[in-house]
Design a protein around this motif. Structure first.
Motif, PDB file in Angstrom:
ATOM      1  N   HIS A  77       0.841  -1.191   0.000  1.00  0.00           N
ATOM      2  CA  HIS A  77       0.000   0.000   0.000  1.00  0.00           C
ATOM      3  C   HIS A  77       0.879   1.244   0.000  1.00  0.00           C
ATOM      4  O   HIS A  77       2.075   1.166   0.273  1.00  0.00           O
ATOM      5  CB  HIS A  77      -0.992  -0.005   1.163  1.00  0.00           C
ATOM      6  N   ASP A  79       1.477   5.247   1.382  1.00  0.00           N
ATOM      7  CA  ASP A  79       1.179   6.223   2.421  1.00  0.00           C
ATOM      8  C   ASP A  79       1.360   7.614   1.825  1.00  0.00           C
ATOM      9  O   ASP A  79       2.418   7.907   1.250  1.00  0.00           O
ATOM     10  CB  ASP A  79       2.138   6.079   3.600  1.00  0.00           C
ATOM     11  N   TRP A 109      -3.582   8.629  11.132  1.00  0.00           N
ATOM     12  CA  TRP A 109      -3.750   8.097   9.779  1.00  0.00           C
ATOM     13  C   TRP A 109      -5.133   7.481   9.622  1.00  0.00           C
ATOM     14  O   TRP A 109      -5.794   7.138  10.603  1.00  0.00           O
ATOM     15  CB  TRP A 109      -2.674   7.083   9.446  1.00  0.00           C
ATOM     16  N   ARG A 110      -5.553   7.374   8.345  1.00  0.00           N
ATOM     17  CA  ARG A 110      -6.810   6.724   7.993  1.00  0.00           C
ATOM     18  C   ARG A 110      -6.557   5.843   6.777  1.00  0.00           C
ATOM     19  O   ARG A 110      -5.713   6.166   5.939  1.00  0.00           O
ATOM     20  CB  ARG A 110      -7.882   7.758   7.675  1.00  0.00           C
ATOM     21  N   ILE A 111      -7.327   4.772   6.682  1.00  0.00           N
ATOM     22  CA  ILE A 111      -7.111   3.785   5.624  1.00  0.00           C
ATOM     23  C   ILE A 111      -8.287   3.812   4.652  1.00  0.00           C
ATOM     24  O   ILE A 111      -9.451   3.818   5.071  1.00  0.00           O
ATOM     25  CB  ILE A 111      -6.954   2.374   6.226  1.00  0.00           C
ATOM     26  N   TYR A 112      -7.952   3.806   3.362  1.00  0.00           N
ATOM     27  CA  TYR A 112      -8.940   3.890   2.281  1.00  0.00           C
ATOM     28  C   TYR A 112      -8.623   2.846   1.221  1.00  0.00           C
ATOM     29  O   TYR A 112      -7.547   2.256   1.214  1.00  0.00           O
ATOM     30  CB  TYR A 112      -8.885   5.274   1.613  1.00  0.00           C
ATOM     31  N   CYS A 121      -3.129   4.847   2.605  1.00  0.00           N
ATOM     32  CA  CYS A 121      -3.333   5.587   3.849  1.00  0.00           C
ATOM     33  C   CYS A 121      -3.101   7.068   3.621  1.00  0.00           C
ATOM     34  O   CYS A 121      -2.185   7.457   2.891  1.00  0.00           O
ATOM     35  CB  CYS A 121      -2.370   5.111   4.929  1.00  0.00           C
ATOM     36  N   VAL A 123      -1.897  10.102   5.889  1.00  0.00           N
ATOM     37  CA  VAL A 123      -1.160  10.238   7.138  1.00  0.00           C
ATOM     38  C   VAL A 123      -0.952  11.728   7.403  1.00  0.00           C
ATOM     39  O   VAL A 123      -0.450  12.453   6.539  1.00  0.00           O
ATOM     40  CB  VAL A 123       0.212   9.527   7.037  1.00  0.00           C
TER      41      VAL A 123
END
Length: 131
Positions: A77, A79, A109-112, A121, A123
């Motif tokens: 993934h 960032d 952070w957030r995950i998509y 992510c 961040v």
């Protein structure tokens, strides 16, 4: 533009072992201090001489890819550092991203998933020290 690519993150069973492998291949510094993240047994980094940063993240029950087997696809993934996490959240959703995990309140952070379901992510960028 709302973000900067901070690093590419590879899932793996042993972050330090994989960081050391890629250090042998690319040179650079393993776990160089960096204001963008903290290091622990589940996270290692390689700062390559080219400026590229590769991070290695321990994945529970890691199942290695078997290319080109579509049942065990490639795994990684991206960032992206953003100055305003809430604003970036709204923007990526308007462009077709979906929320996978907004995280706990106060997390940086957030995950998509992108429109093709690749995880990434956002961040929160740490402010640079002035002086």
């Amino acid at each position: 533009m709302i973000a900067e690519l901070e690093c590419v993150v590879l899932d793996c069973p042993d972050p330090m072992e994989l960081a050391t492998f890629y250090q042998s291949l690319l040179g650079g510094a393993v776990n160089q201090p960096d204001r963008r993240w903290s290091l622990d047994d589940d996270w290692a980094t390689l700062h390559a001489p080219s400026g590229l940063v590769i991070a290695f993240q321990r994945a529970a029950d890691y199942q290695p890819p078997r290319w080109p087997d579509p049942l065990r696809p490639q795994q990684f993934h991206l960032d992206f550092g953003v100055p305003d996490l809430d604003r970036a959240h709204d923007q990526v959703l308007s462009w077709g991203a979906t929320v996978l995990d907004e995280g706990l309140a106060g997390r940086s952070w957030r995950i998509y998933a992108d429109p093709a379901s690749h995880p990434f992510c956002l961040v929160r960028q740490k402010k640079r020290a002035t002086g």
